[in-house]
Design an enzyme around this catalytic site. Structure first.
Site, mmCIF file in Angstrom:
data_model
loop_
_atom_site.group_PDB
_atom_site.id
_atom_site.type_symbol
_atom_site.label_atom_id
_atom_site.label_comp_id
_atom_site.label_asym_id
_atom_site.label_seq_id
_atom_site.Cartn_x
_atom_site.Cartn_y
_atom_site.Cartn_z
ATOM 1 N N LYS A 1 0.882 -1.179 0.000
ATOM 2 C CA LYS A 1 0.000 0.000 0.000
ATOM 3 C C LYS A 1 0.912 1.219 0.000
ATOM 4 O O LYS A 1 1.619 1.492 0.958
ATOM 5 C CB LYS A 1 -0.889 -0.020 1.243
ATOM 6 N N GLU B 1 7.849 -0.005 12.223
ATOM 7 C CA GLU B 1 8.976 0.946 12.178
ATOM 8 C C GLU B 1 8.360 2.328 12.307
ATOM 9 O O GLU B 1 7.806 2.844 11.343
ATOM 10 C CB GLU B 1 9.700 0.849 10.837
ATOM 11 N N CYS C 1 13.162 9.089 9.653
ATOM 12 C CA CYS C 1 12.758 8.626 10.993
ATOM 13 C C CYS C 1 13.950 8.607 11.942
ATOM 14 O O CYS C 1 13.803 8.857 13.130
ATOM 15 C CB CYS C 1 12.120 7.259 10.891
ATOM 16 N N GLU D 1 8.472 14.543 17.774
ATOM 17 C CA GLU D 1 9.122 14.367 16.477
ATOM 18 C C GLU D 1 8.723 15.529 15.569
ATOM 19 O O GLU D 1 7.542 15.839 15.444
ATOM 20 C CB GLU D 1 8.668 13.041 15.856
HETATM 21 P P1 NAD Z 1 1.450 7.780 8.443
HETATM 22 O O1 NAD Z 1 1.369 6.868 9.601
HETATM 23 O O2 NAD Z 1 0.468 8.878 8.356
HETATM 24 O O3 NAD Z 1 1.271 6.972 7.070
HETATM 25 C C1 NAD Z 1 2.093 5.879 6.716
HETATM 26 C C2 NAD Z 1 1.292 4.947 5.835
HETATM 27 O O4 NAD Z 1 0.218 4.402 6.601
HETATM 28 C C3 NAD Z 1 0.666 5.613 4.609
HETATM 29 O O5 NAD Z 1 0.732 4.726 3.522
HETATM 30 C C4 NAD Z 1 -0.785 5.798 5.050
HETATM 31 O O6 NAD Z 1 -1.696 5.819 3.983
HETATM 32 C C5 NAD Z 1 -1.010 4.564 5.893
HETATM 33 N N1 NAD Z 1 -2.111 4.683 6.831
HETATM 34 C C6 NAD Z 1 -2.622 5.805 7.415
HETATM 35 N N2 NAD Z 1 -3.668 5.491 8.217
HETATM 36 C C7 NAD Z 1 -3.805 4.146 8.166
HETATM 37 C C8 NAD Z 1 -4.685 3.213 8.793
HETATM 38 N N3 NAD Z 1 -5.650 3.608 9.630
HETATM 39 N N4 NAD Z 1 -4.529 1.908 8.521
HETATM 40 C C9 NAD Z 1 -3.551 1.470 7.699
HETATM 41 N N5 NAD Z 1 -2.707 2.296 7.052
HETATM 42 C C10 NAD Z 1 -2.823 3.624 7.287
HETATM 43 O O7 NAD Z 1 2.930 8.277 8.406
HETATM 44 P P2 NAD Z 1 3.581 9.281 7.363
HETATM 45 O O8 NAD Z 1 3.115 10.630 7.746
HETATM 46 O O9 NAD Z 1 3.355 8.833 5.985
HETATM 47 O O10 NAD Z 1 5.160 9.088 7.670
HETATM 48 C C11 NAD Z 1 5.806 9.827 8.644
HETATM 49 C C12 NAD Z 1 6.030 9.001 9.894
HETATM 50 O O11 NAD Z 1 6.640 7.762 9.573
HETATM 51 C C13 NAD Z 1 6.992 9.661 10.851
HETATM 52 O O12 NAD Z 1 6.496 9.524 12.169
HETATM 53 C C14 NAD Z 1 8.283 8.871 10.695
HETATM 54 O O13 NAD Z 1 9.137 8.883 11.779
HETATM 55 C C15 NAD Z 1 7.786 7.522 10.378
HETATM 56 N N6 NAD Z 1 8.795 6.754 9.610
HETATM 57 C C16 NAD Z 1 9.466 5.738 10.224
HETATM 58 C C17 NAD Z 1 10.442 5.021 9.553
HETATM 59 C C18 NAD Z 1 11.180 3.893 10.210
HETATM 60 O O14 NAD Z 1 11.808 3.108 9.532
HETATM 61 N N7 NAD Z 1 11.126 3.761 11.523
HETATM 62 C C19 NAD Z 1 10.724 5.339 8.231
HETATM 63 C C20 NAD Z 1 10.035 6.376 7.627
HETATM 64 C C21 NAD Z 1 9.046 7.080 8.330
#
Ligand code: NAD
Length: 484
Positions: free
Chosen positions: A177, A252, A286, A386
């Site tokens: 996704k 993650e 992240c 963050e």
């Molecule tokens: P997000 O959680 O808003 O979205 C991530 C993904 O989850 C997107 O594809 C989104 O469509 C999906 N999503 C959203 N709501 C959902 C639900 N209810 N059910 C299932 N899927 C859903 O995060 P973001 O804003 O896209 O990314 C930023 C965040 O990600 C930051 O907090 C960052 O630290 C973290 N991040 C972590 C890593 C790591 O490896 N630890 C890497 C990159 C980003």
């Protein structure tokens, strides 16, 4: 000039198709212009993808392949990405905002995952267990089945490659996704799977809203394993859905990672860590070095150097006339930029000093100047939340114990750093940091080979390295009584 197709489709069960949830406009964060529109999957499309993956899994076609042959196909996907790096990098820069040279680094990083996990495919060995006379006992590691992977927008190609390469190498069928903000580049991952000869159903790539397609995917009872990279609140929702189906997941999540800079640290070298640690991808990493906790005797010097690094960087569109891009590009969206700006402004009203930056750049586009904030107390929100932007927070310490206490005082625990010439102190601090990975004397040391993942609210499970392979297999023990 890059010409984009007007409409981008999802790839489900070997076919490109539009989605039941309509379309989403994909815009360029550097100027707000419309780039293209992307098909959005609904729950029925998600189910179609999961069924295709399950059908392939149950057919045994993937798991029957000799691992070394499957590994070769995985490696082929990485080569495909490198063969198309120019096109992919252009689209990545347009949809995500990072400069073109950074997009190339991301795609090279993605290719490395396919190379590494392709090589690992034949190493997931079982073992024989001595039970004494009359028995023969051994373990085999079977694919989980259908692997669901939910991807964030900050590294859409590399994050997909990280989980997809390991999942395919171990014989799983995958449903990806992609993020709503940056869905376009994942098309090349589907094409790479086709070029490498994976059968239909092995790689399904769809975009959809998180609350719709993401939620449907994580709650689908035919999914056998979930990998999620993204924010803490979404991680909690996904883990809750997975628990209803008793399905394991790897989370993650975010971070608020700290570098501890001791009085004997090499600050000449540390300037490079500032450059990459917090301003790479405009801080939307992240594991960004979002806090520096520096010994009070070096505080002023460090702030001065950080300001010099920040001020030396050009901020602007990722593709400019010479098609190379600025040192630092746009953030992914205006809301993301404004959120980061709001945290900096809040810090200022709490009494912190903005040493440099803290302002938008230009009138159009999601640009935030490289920022350094000091005069912060460990309890301020800027030291705990963050930011996910190009903002370095500098705090002071007097004793090692105090430094560790500050570093460990957030709810996160993704990575940490120790900068000192003293090996004993480096080892002691590295062991005391509550984080899944600690960098000593170089932020972002390590690579695809080194396990990565969080402590605390930064998540659980490990990606990268050999450790990640175990996310995608389940161990079967075969205990045999030898008769006669
Ligand atoms: P997000 O959680 O808003 O979205 C991530 C993904 O989850 C997107 O594809 C989104 O469509 C999906 N999503 C959203 N709501 C959902 C639900 N209810 N059910 C299932 N899927 C859903 O995060 P973001 O804003 O896209 O990314 C930023 C965040 O990600 C930051 O907090 C960052 O630290 C973290 N991040 C972590 C890593 C790591 O490896 N630890 C890497 C990159 C980003």
């Amino acid at each position: 000039m890059i010409q984009l197709d007007a409409e981008w489709l999802n790839y489900i069960d070997g076919e490109w198709m539009s989605g039941g949830a309509g379309w989403i406009d994909v815009t360029n964060p550097a100027n707000g212009e419309l780039l293209a529109r992307q098909a959005l999957a609904d729950a029925a499309d998600v189910d179609r993808a999961v069924q295709a993956a399950r059908r392939l899994h149950l057919s045994g076609e993937l798991s029957a392949l000799r691992p070394i042959a499957r590994g070769r196909m995985v490696q082929e996907m990485g080569r495909y990405l490198l063969d198309h790096i120019g096109e992919i990098a252009g689209v990545l820069t347009l949809e995500q905002g990072k400069p073109l040279w950074e997009s190339r680094i991301e795609i090279e990083g993605a290719a490395l995952y396919f190379e590494y996990y392709g090589n690992q495919a034949s190493t997931v060995e079982g073992r024989s267990i001595p039970l004494g006379g009359g028995y023969f006992d051994w373990t085999e590691n079977e694919p989980m089945g259908v692997s669901a992977q939910i991807i964030p927008w900050n590294y859409p190609v590399e994050m997909t490659a990280r989980s997809l390469a390991a999942a395919l190498a171990t014989g799983n069928a995958c449903v990806i996704k992609t993020p709503e903000l940056t869905p376009l580049t994942n098309a090349w991952l589907a094409r790479a799977a086709v070029a490498a000869g994976f059968p239909r159903g092995a790689v399904n790539i769809l975009c959809g809203y998180g609350h719709e397609a993401g939620a449907a995917l994580s709650a689908n009872p035919q999914v056998n394993q979930i990998v999620f990279t993204g924010s803490v609140p979404t991680g909690i929702r996904i883990a809750t859905a997975a628990a209803q189906n008793v399905v394991p997941c790897v989370l993650e999540l975010g971070g608020k990672s700290a570098a501890i800079v001791h009085e004997d640290a090499d600050l000449d070298a540390f300037e490079n860590d500032i450059r990459w640690g917090i301003y790479f991808n405009a801080g939307q990493v992240c594991s960004a070095m979002s806090r520096v906790i520096v010994h009070e005797s070096r505080h002023d010097e460090l702030v001065e150097r950080a300001v010099n690094v920040a001020n030396s960087l050009s901020t602007g569109p990722g593709i400019d006339r010479n098609e190379f891009g600025a040192n630092m590009g746009a953030m992914v969206s205006m809301p993301q930029r404004d959120r980061a700006l709001g945290i900096v402004q809040q810090a200022q009203s709490d009494g912190a000093a903005i040493a440099t930056g803290g302002t938008p750049v230009g009138n159009a586009g999601a640009f935030l100047a490289p920022t350094v904030v000091c005069g912060i107390s460990p309890n301020d929100s800027i030291a705990r939340e963050e930011i996910f932007g190009p903002v370095l927070s500098v705090l002071k310490f007097r004793s090692d114990a105090e430094a560790i206490g500050i570093a460990n005082s957030t709810e996160y625990g993704l990575v940490g750093g120790v900068f000192t010439r003293d090996l004993d102190r480096a080892t002691r601090c590295a062991r005391q940091l509550r984080a899944g990975q600690v960098f000593v004397n170089e932020w972002y040391a390590g690579g695809v080979e080194t396990p990565f993942g969080g402590y605390g609210k930064s998540g659980y499970g490990r990606e990268k390295g050999r450790e990640a392979l175990w996310n995608y297999v389940q161990t079967k023990n075969i205990a045999m009584k030898l008769r006669g």
